[in-house]
Design a protein around this motif. Structure first.
Motif, PDB file in Angstrom:
ATOM      1  N   ILE A   8       0.852  -1.201   0.000  1.00 48.65           N
ATOM      2  CA  ILE A   8       0.000   0.000   0.000  1.00 48.65           C
ATOM      3  C   ILE A   8       0.886   1.248   0.000  1.00 48.65           C
ATOM      4  O   ILE A   8       0.649   2.206  -0.726  1.00 48.65           O
ATOM      5  CB  ILE A   8      -0.958  -0.016   1.213  1.00 48.65           C
ATOM      6  N   LEU A   9       1.935   1.212   0.801  1.00 43.34           N
ATOM      7  CA  LEU A   9       2.845   2.367   0.883  1.00 43.34           C
ATOM      8  C   LEU A   9       3.462   2.654  -0.483  1.00 43.34           C
ATOM      9  O   LEU A   9       3.508   3.807  -0.925  1.00 43.34           O
ATOM     10  CB  LEU A   9       3.951   2.108   1.922  1.00 43.34           C
ATOM     11  N   GLN A  10       3.927   1.613  -1.145  1.00 37.98           N
ATOM     12  CA  GLN A  10       4.591   1.800  -2.437  1.00 37.98           C
ATOM     13  C   GLN A  10       3.663   2.461  -3.456  1.00 37.98           C
ATOM     14  O   GLN A  10       4.018   3.419  -4.122  1.00 37.98           O
ATOM     15  CB  GLN A  10       5.107   0.441  -2.952  1.00 37.98           C
ATOM     16  N   LYS A  11       2.438   1.939  -3.537  1.00 41.48           N
ATOM     17  CA  LYS A  11       1.479   2.483  -4.517  1.00 41.48           C
ATOM     18  C   LYS A  11       1.121   3.931  -4.164  1.00 41.48           C
ATOM     19  O   LYS A  11       1.000   4.784  -5.039  1.00 41.48           O
ATOM     20  CB  LYS A  11       0.181   1.645  -4.506  1.00 41.48           C
ATOM     21  N   THR A  12       0.948   4.181  -2.862  1.00 45.14           N
ATOM     22  CA  THR A  12       0.526   5.519  -2.428  1.00 45.14           C
ATOM     23  C   THR A  12       1.655   6.533  -2.614  1.00 45.14           C
ATOM     24  O   THR A  12       1.419   7.687  -2.974  1.00 45.14           O
ATOM     25  CB  THR A  12       0.061   5.466  -0.964  1.00 45.14           C
TER      26      THR A  12
END
Ligand code: IPD
Length: 303
Positions: A8-12
């Motif tokens: 989630i962090l990477q995409k965000t």
């Protein structure tokens, strides 16, 4: 398929980097900034710009596509809503400030950042604070540490905190909330200055909290901040070893609980933080207690 917080962090982060390009572009152009400031007649010290709105819309629409089941709360949408309330439930909720430090942004003062926090069951679990002007990307995931530009926080391993006089405090005065609140904010700053000690202000709650996470300053306190100013930075600061609490012991919390272990109300509009210390939680509690005793409190409507 369930995504991990790392995924989630990477995409965000990719969304936030793109939003950062918009903020940086506008920051460089006085023409864009001058024509985008919108007058809030109700409070001329609480600015909003068309760029805040555009960036919030961009982040909202991108995150909706990526994470359709998550809820979204943003500074500009809450301000424009009738209730003006931040509703946090058990459902994963993005809490977004498109530009923290709008007054700085308008003046070309470079402490300006985009804040995107993920809150689950009222607990912040993931945070991104990105200053595209200074190119500083702070990230944190609950239980997994926090980083600035991929370097683990804290960056500065400070000497033990010996006495409040040696400490570097940060506080803010924020936008005008009323004479009583202003008097209390000034009295609180004065209380630290007369220790004597030194006090700074960067004009952005999230940037201030990231300085504490870095280890560049010892304490930060402020009355009047909003959930979107601090949701993302709370994870980053806690994961660096720091502590985030309110101005008062929360109701119903046993006196045997150390301050450093108190629960924190993200919507409570008051924050007191201390950096990570090698002496541990007992010591953080002792120092937080000394600072809290010096802080005057006031009633303020929660988010
Ligand atoms: C403000 C900044 C400022 C703080 C105010 C906040 P905004 O956020 O964080 O430093 O003193 O309390 O409201 O309005 O620029 O997003």
């Amino acid at each position: 398929m369930e995504l991990s917080l790392e995924e989630i962090l990477q995409k965000t982060k990719n969304v936030v980097i793109k939003a950062g390009e918009k903020v940086k572009e506008a920051f460089k152009s006085r023409e864009i900034i001058n024509s985008s400031v919108e007058d809030k007649e109700s409070n001329p010290t609480d600015l909003v710009t068309a760029v805040d709105k555009e960036v919030e819309n961009y982040i909202f629409s991108s995150l909706k596509v990526l994470f359709p089941s998550f809820l979204l709360v943003g500074e500009e949408t809450v301000s424009a809503s009738e209730s003006k309330k931040v509703i946090l439930t058990d459902t994963p909720t993005w809490v977004i400030d498109p530009i923290d430090g709008t007054m700085n942004f308008v003046h070309g003062f470079p402490f300006v950042c985009i804040c995107v926090g993920l809150v689950v069951k009222k607990e912040p679990v993931l945070g991104i604070v990105y200053n595209p002007i200074l190119d500083e990307m702070y990230t944190g995931i609950k239980g997994k540490g926090s980083f600035m530009n991929d370097k683990k926080l804290p960056l500065i391993q400070n000497t033990p905190l010996k006495s409040l006089q040696r400490c570097l405090f940060i506080t803010e005065y924020g936008y005008f909330l009323g004479q009583n609140e202003l008097d209390i904010k000034v009295a609180n700053a004065k209380s630290m200055l007369s220790l004597p000690s030194q006090v700074r202000s960067l004009g952005s709650c999230a940037m201030d909290m990231c300085q504490i996470a870095k280890g560049s300053a010892d304490f930060y306190f402020e009355i009047g901040i909003h959930t979107w100013d601090l949701a993302a930075a709370t994870v980053i600061l806690r994961e660096s070893g720091g502590v985030v609490v309110g101005y008062k012991r929360p109701k119903g919390i046993d006196n045997s609980i150390q301050i450093a272990d108190e629960p924190f109300d993200l919507n409570g509009r008051k924050v007191l933080c201390i950096r990570g210390v090698i002496e541990g939680k007992e010591y953080q509690s002792k120092m937080l207690g000394e600072v809290r005793e010096r802080l005057k409190d006031c009633e303020i409507e929660s988010d």
